[in-house]
Design an enzyme around this catalytic site. Structure first.
Site, PDB file in Angstrom:
ATOM      1  N   PRO A   9       0.926  -1.076  -0.190  1.00 44.73           N
ATOM      2  CA  PRO A   9       0.475   0.038   0.150  1.00 44.73           C
ATOM      3  C   PRO A   9       1.067   0.957  -0.223  1.00 44.73           C
ATOM      4  O   PRO A   9       1.759   1.891   0.440  1.00 44.73           O
ATOM      5  CB  PRO A   9      -0.872  -0.096   1.607  1.00 44.73           C
ATOM      6  CG  PRO A   9      -0.043  -0.641   2.194  1.00 44.73           C
ATOM      7  CD  PRO A   9       0.577  -1.922   1.114  1.00 44.73           C
ATOM      8  N   ASN A  10       0.257   2.570  -0.859  1.00 47.15           N
ATOM      9  CA  ASN A  10       1.361   3.349  -1.079  1.00 47.15           C
ATOM     10  C   ASN A  10       1.939   3.632  -1.497  1.00 47.15           C
ATOM     11  O   ASN A  10       2.025   4.836  -2.002  1.00 47.15           O
ATOM     12  CB  ASN A  10       0.690   4.071   0.171  1.00 47.15           C
ATOM     13  CG  ASN A  10       0.314   4.520   0.660  1.00 47.15           C
ATOM     14  OD1 ASN A  10      -0.868   4.389   0.582  1.00 47.15           O
ATOM     15  ND2 ASN A  10      -0.352   3.696   2.487  1.00 47.15           N
ATOM     16  N   ARG A  17       4.981  11.178  -2.653  1.00 46.08           N
ATOM     17  CA  ARG A  17       4.796  10.817  -0.977  1.00 46.08           C
ATOM     18  C   ARG A  17       5.441  10.961  -0.287  1.00 46.08           C
ATOM     19  O   ARG A  17       7.047  10.298  -0.830  1.00 46.08           O
ATOM     20  CB  ARG A  17       4.153   8.969  -1.446  1.00 46.08           C
ATOM     21  CG  ARG A  17       4.170   9.062   0.303  1.00 46.08           C
ATOM     22  CD  ARG A  17       4.082   6.915   0.648  1.00 46.08           C
ATOM     23  NE  ARG A  17       3.712   6.748   1.295  1.00 46.08           N
ATOM     24  CZ  ARG A  17       3.944   5.048   1.614  1.00 46.08           C
ATOM     25  NH1 ARG A  17       5.031   4.852   0.801  1.00 46.08           N
ATOM     26  NH2 ARG A  17       3.935   5.088   3.422  1.00 46.08           N
ATOM     27  N   TYR A  22      11.072   8.757   1.399  1.00 43.48           N
ATOM     28  CA  TYR A  22      10.893   8.328   0.426  1.00 43.48           C
ATOM     29  C   TYR A  22      11.891   8.627  -0.638  1.00 43.48           C
ATOM     30  O   TYR A  22      12.364   7.714  -2.415  1.00 43.48           O
ATOM     31  CB  TYR A  22       9.888   7.590  -0.526  1.00 43.48           C
ATOM     32  CG  TYR A  22       8.554   7.167   1.038  1.00 43.48           C
ATOM     33  CD1 TYR A  22       9.520   5.752   1.568  1.00 43.48           C
ATOM     34  CD2 TYR A  22       8.138   7.650   1.750  1.00 43.48           C
ATOM     35  CE1 TYR A  22       9.156   5.147   2.647  1.00 43.48           C
ATOM     36  CE2 TYR A  22       7.552   7.129   3.373  1.00 43.48           C
ATOM     37  CZ  TYR A  22       8.062   6.219   3.270  1.00 43.48           C
ATOM     38  OH  TYR A  22       6.676   5.230   4.364  1.00 43.48           O
ATOM     39  N   ASN A  73       8.420  -5.462  -0.403  1.00 47.00           N
ATOM     40  CA  ASN A  73       8.146  -4.208   0.469  1.00 47.00           C
ATOM     41  C   ASN A  73       6.143  -4.001   0.613  1.00 47.00           C
ATOM     42  O   ASN A  73       5.266  -3.706   0.127  1.00 47.00           O
ATOM     43  CB  ASN A  73       8.410  -3.006  -0.346  1.00 47.00           C
ATOM     44  CG  ASN A  73       8.503  -2.304   0.765  1.00 47.00           C
ATOM     45  OD1 ASN A  73       7.917  -1.692   1.559  1.00 47.00           O
ATOM     46  ND2 ASN A  73       8.829  -0.840   0.553  1.00 47.00           N
ATOM     47  N   ALA A  76       3.159  -0.556   5.404  1.00 47.19           N
ATOM     48  CA  ALA A  76       2.643  -0.475   6.625  1.00 47.19           C
ATOM     49  C   ALA A  76       2.277  -1.651   6.872  1.00 47.19           C
ATOM     50  O   ALA A  76       1.983  -2.230   8.455  1.00 47.19           O
ATOM     51  CB  ALA A  76       1.599   0.561   6.549  1.00 47.19           C
ATOM     52  N   GLU A  97      12.448  -9.199   1.765  1.00 47.20           N
ATOM     53  CA  GLU A  97      11.591  -8.105   2.284  1.00 47.20           C
ATOM     54  C   GLU A  97      12.744  -6.660   2.191  1.00 47.20           C
ATOM     55  O   GLU A  97      13.697  -7.284   2.811  1.00 47.20           O
ATOM     56  CB  GLU A  97      11.872  -8.308   3.688  1.00 47.20           C
ATOM     57  CG  GLU A  97      10.965  -7.080   4.396  1.00 47.20           C
ATOM     58  CD  GLU A  97       9.959  -7.298   5.751  1.00 47.20           C
ATOM     59  OE1 GLU A  97       9.755  -8.119   5.595  1.00 47.20           O
ATOM     60  OE2 GLU A  97      10.411  -6.781   6.165  1.00 47.20           O
ATOM     61  N   HIS A  99      12.581  -2.605   2.699  1.00 53.70           N
ATOM     62  CA  HIS A  99      12.331  -1.073   2.262  1.00 53.70           C
ATOM     63  C   HIS A  99      13.127   0.161   2.703  1.00 53.70           C
ATOM     64  O   HIS A  99      14.647  -0.086   2.272  1.00 53.70           O
ATOM     65  CB  HIS A  99      11.923  -1.344   4.283  1.00 53.70           C
ATOM     66  CG  HIS A  99      10.790  -2.067   4.203  1.00 53.70           C
ATOM     67  ND1 HIS A  99       9.501  -2.224   4.856  1.00 53.70           N
ATOM     68  CD2 HIS A  99      11.528  -3.037   5.439  1.00 53.70           C
ATOM     69  CE1 HIS A  99       8.996  -3.154   5.562  1.00 53.70           C
ATOM     70  NE2 HIS A  99      10.138  -3.980   5.540  1.00 53.70           N
ATOM     71  N   ARG A 106      12.842   5.352  12.251  1.00 50.16           N
ATOM     72  CA  ARG A 106      11.412   6.175  11.905  1.00 50.16           C
ATOM     73  C   ARG A 106      10.894   5.892  13.252  1.00 50.16           C
ATOM     74  O   ARG A 106      11.487   5.767  14.140  1.00 50.16           O
ATOM     75  CB  ARG A 106      10.782   6.282  11.261  1.00 50.16           C
ATOM     76  CG  ARG A 106      11.808   5.939   9.838  1.00 50.16           C
ATOM     77  CD  ARG A 106      11.032   6.041   8.999  1.00 50.16           C
ATOM     78  NE  ARG A 106       9.978   6.109   8.829  1.00 50.16           N
ATOM     79  CZ  ARG A 106       9.283   6.528   7.465  1.00 50.16           C
ATOM     80  NH1 ARG A 106       9.003   5.191   6.931  1.00 50.16           N
ATOM     81  NH2 ARG A 106       8.021   7.109   6.955  1.00 50.16           N
TER      82      ARG A 106
END
Ligand code: DQA
Length: 143
Positions: A9-10, A17, A22, A73, A76, A97, A99, A106
């Site tokens: 998502p996103n 964004r 990012y 990825n 969230a 995985e 990111h 963060r």
């Protein structure tokens, strides 16, 4: 070798964004760079993005059935989705995985990954290069 790159998502909004977190590259830029790099390694890449948990699960299951390695990825969902974790645990293919950001720098809620423990490894904090590094790692296993 076949690899599916799954973005959650996103991540379709990359480039617009939270660019301070990012970066400026769009998902299309990242997918193009990954596909080009993969070619040099004789890896065939399929890309997939969804904002929907169930669609991501179905795509993971398909990769398992097809015997294709997974770079994921989960966005969230990394921090919340037992269902995506279970889907990853159920497929017997290579899984990495990725990111873009270093989630450990963060908010605390990003420090826990429900999905990392059912992947072979995790690459984070290197922006779009994470996908390239993951492809390279998969290519090393093939030999
Ligand atoms: C992310 C990190 C997640 O915490 C966040 O929800 C994202 C992107 C990353 O690539 O840095 O959507 O997965």
């Amino acid at each position: 070798m076949n690899v599916v790159i799954i973005n959650g998502p996103n991540l379709n909004l990359l480039g617009q964004r939270e660019v301070d977190v990012y970066g400026q590259y769009t998902l299309q830029d990242i997918n193009n760079a990954a596909t080009q790099f993969a070619k040099q390694l004789n890896i065939n890449v399929t890309v997939f993005q969804s904002n929907h948990e169930g669609e991501i699960i179905t795509r993971i299951q398909k990769a398992g059935q097809d015997g294709h390695s997974i770079i994921i990825n989960p966005g969230a969902y990394t921090h919340t989705s037992i269902a995506i974790r279970d889907a990853l645990a159920s497929v017997r293919v290579a899984k990495i995985e990725v990111h873009l950001s270093n989630v450990h720098k963060r908010e605390e809620f990003r420090h826990r990954s429900l999905t990392a423990a059912v992947c072979d490894g995790q690459i984070l904090g290197f922006g779009p290069q994470g996908y390239i590094l993951a492809l390279y790692q998969l290519s090393l296993r093939a030999h």
